[in-house]
Design a protein around this motif. Structure first.
Motif, mmCIF file in Angstrom:
data_model
loop_
_atom_site.group_PDB
_atom_site.id
_atom_site.type_symbol
_atom_site.label_atom_id
_atom_site.label_comp_id
_atom_site.label_asym_id
_atom_site.label_seq_id
_atom_site.Cartn_x
_atom_site.Cartn_y
_atom_site.Cartn_z
ATOM 1 N N LYS A 299 0.658 -1.177 -0.055
ATOM 2 C CA LYS A 299 -0.249 -0.087 -0.101
ATOM 3 C C LYS A 299 0.857 1.438 0.106
ATOM 4 O O LYS A 299 0.541 2.189 -0.863
ATOM 5 C CB LYS A 299 -0.877 -0.033 1.287
ATOM 6 N N TYR B 31 0.945 4.227 -2.831
ATOM 7 C CA TYR B 31 0.478 5.477 -2.351
ATOM 8 C C TYR B 31 1.558 6.562 -2.819
ATOM 9 O O TYR B 31 1.572 7.811 -3.377
ATOM 10 C CB TYR B 31 0.260 5.854 -0.953
ATOM 11 N N SER C 219 1.934 6.876 -6.450
ATOM 12 C CA SER C 219 0.909 7.349 -7.185
ATOM 13 C C SER C 219 0.957 8.973 -6.956
ATOM 14 O O SER C 219 0.671 9.824 -7.762
ATOM 15 C CB SER C 219 -0.534 7.154 -6.396
ATOM 16 N N THR D 131 -7.922 2.242 3.576
ATOM 17 C CA THR D 131 -7.172 2.015 2.462
ATOM 18 C C THR D 131 -8.161 2.647 1.072
ATOM 19 O O THR D 131 -7.543 3.203 0.279
ATOM 20 C CB THR D 131 -7.117 0.485 2.225
ATOM 21 N N LEU E 275 -7.080 5.105 -1.733
ATOM 22 C CA LEU E 275 -7.289 4.796 -3.121
ATOM 23 C C LEU E 275 -8.072 5.914 -3.903
ATOM 24 O O LEU E 275 -7.687 6.438 -4.973
ATOM 25 C CB LEU E 275 -8.073 3.596 -3.421
ATOM 26 N N VAL F 3 -7.631 6.284 -7.854
ATOM 27 C CA VAL F 3 -7.725 5.117 -8.387
ATOM 28 C C VAL F 3 -9.384 5.068 -8.551
ATOM 29 O O VAL F 3 -10.241 4.943 -7.697
ATOM 30 C CB VAL F 3 -7.513 3.847 -7.452
#
Length: 435
Positions: A152, A156, A159, A188, A192, A197
């Motif tokens: 994760k 992150y 991204s 989470t 996202l 996302v």
């Protein structure tokens, strides 16, 4: 004018004659005006079309059912295919920050490996995108694995940096995730959404007894109830599109009706898309399930039946309907500017090869990696337009020689896309839906 080489004709149960053109994917009802037009094609002056067939003529031209005499449709496809194949204004990266997984699915084609993407690989990915960004209009990221949410924090971080690059350069950014769905807690999901996302695909393979056998976690426990709970968390946000994939083989195809009934009852709404996947024994890791797999012809017939269940329970399919679309290039594996990246930085053309370093076309950490090199190029040069059988096939624009992985890795040449085996059923079903 002449008739397109990609015209196909079908008769509906009510006696209606239908014409389908695979170049435009246009579907039309054939009437007397159409037959009259076709009988006069050789003598028609496109600058002086008789009034009694002019409307039909214009529709037939728009749908590519008729083309100019000198039109070489294969050359036309070749040109458009290459324009898409070599376009550098879009970059597609499928990033697997780990190929470790907390599930042990019986048909998985990957060999799970421990470890998470290292800082030097992340930096190399970001530098690669930065170098490419001068010419980019779109950056498309797919988070993949293993189970990507085991990494994760790395997702992150990447991204945030990728979004920053795109904002600075005026590049459109979009991201999608393939996840088993087990790690989707509220925090989470919020992250996202924060990191753009916009869609997640989660697999549910049948009613609880079927799914919990096929998709156990590493502790051997079933996951069905957990996934329903987490999908409902996603649906509450209304900000992430949920795609439920159902992987189909001969051991669970008869349970799809029951699964969709359960989903209809237990999901908080039906704002999900259903995607039917064909289980295939791509690698040695999943050879034990090979006898349970449908071949393309069998799956093509099966999938038409499965869509009846979607209608029954009011769900929609991920692609709206198994209606064909033009595949100038079959998938991202044939595009120059598209790669799959594993946690060690190895670059692949096909998702099925992730982790199999012998199939890598390079490594993102290698400053001398040449996007035009022969390892990438051998996938790019694949061209079914030059294949004797494919070049004469009416389905070429929507098949393009089938899955490149069959040719390039499995050496199974000439494996046609499943649309070859259900094109008539698909067109007739679509016609009946529109009546």
């Amino acid at each position: 004018m002449k008739e397109s080489m990609y015209n196909m004709y079908f008769s509906a149960d009510d006696g209606t004659e239908l014409a389908f053109n695979s170049y435009s994917c246009g579907l039309a009802i054939v009437d007397n005006d159409y037959h009259n037009l076709m009988s006069q094609l050789k003598n028609i002056d496109k600058n002086n079309v008789p009034d009694n067939i002019k409307e039909c003529y214009e529709s037939a031209v728009e749908g590519h059912f008729i083309v100019e005499n000198e039109c070489d449709e294969l050359t036309d496809l070749y040109t458009k295919r290459n324009f898409q194949k070599f376009s550098m204004d879009s970059l597609g990266l499928t990033i697997a920050p780990t190929i470790a997984c907390n599930f042990k699915c019986e048909y998985c084609y990957e060999t799970s490996k421990p470890g998470i993407i290292k800082e030097n690989v992340i930096d190399s990915i970001l530098k690669f995108v930065e170098r490419e960004s001068n010419d980019l209009k779109n950056l498309s990221i797919s988070w993949y694995g293993g189970e990507p949410l085991l990494a994760k924090n790395e997702i992150y971080y990447m991204s945030n940096r990728l979004i920053s690059i795109c904002k600075k350069r005026g590049i459109e950014y979009n991201a999608f995730m393939i996840s088993n769905g087990s790690l989707l807690d509220d925090e989470t999901i919020a992250n996202l959404i924060k990191y753009c996302v916009t869609g997640i695909q989660i697999t549910i393979d049948g009613p609880p007894d079927i799914h919990n056998k096929r998709r156990r976690n590493k502790a051997g426990l079933g996951t069905f109830d957990l996934l329903i709970e987490n999908i409902n968390k996603l649906l509450k946000t209304e900000k992430i599109e949920v795609v439920i994939r159902i992987n189909i083989d001969k051991s669970n195809d008869s349970q799809v009706d029951q699964l969709l009934e359960i989903l209809s009852d237990r999901l908080i709404d039906k704002n999900v898309k259903i995607s039917f996947g064909q289980v295939t024994a791509y690698t040695d890791a999943c050879k034990t399930i090979e006898n349970n797999c449908f071949n393309n012809a069998e799956f093509a017939k099966k999938i038409v039946e499965l869509y009846d269940y979607l209608e029954k329970y009011g769900f929609s399919e991920y692609n709206d309907f198994p209606y064909p679309e033009v595949k100038l290039n079959y998938c991202c594996a044939e595009l120059l500017n598209s790669f799959v990246i594993d946690p060690e930085g190895y670059l692949y053309k096909c998702w099925n090869e992730v982790g199999n370093t012998s199939s890598a076309v390079g490594n993102i950490c290698d400053e001398n990696f040449d996007i035009l090199g022969y390892k990438n190029g051998r996938w790019i040069k694949r061209n079914p337009i030059y294949d004797e059988k494919c070049s004469k096939c009416q389905l070429l624009p929507i098949c393009m020689g089938g899955c490149p992985h069959n040719d390039m890795v499995l050496n199974n040449r000439g494996v046609c896309d499943m649309i070859k085996y259900n094109i008539e059923e698909t067109m007739l079903k679509y016609y009946n839906m529109l009546k």
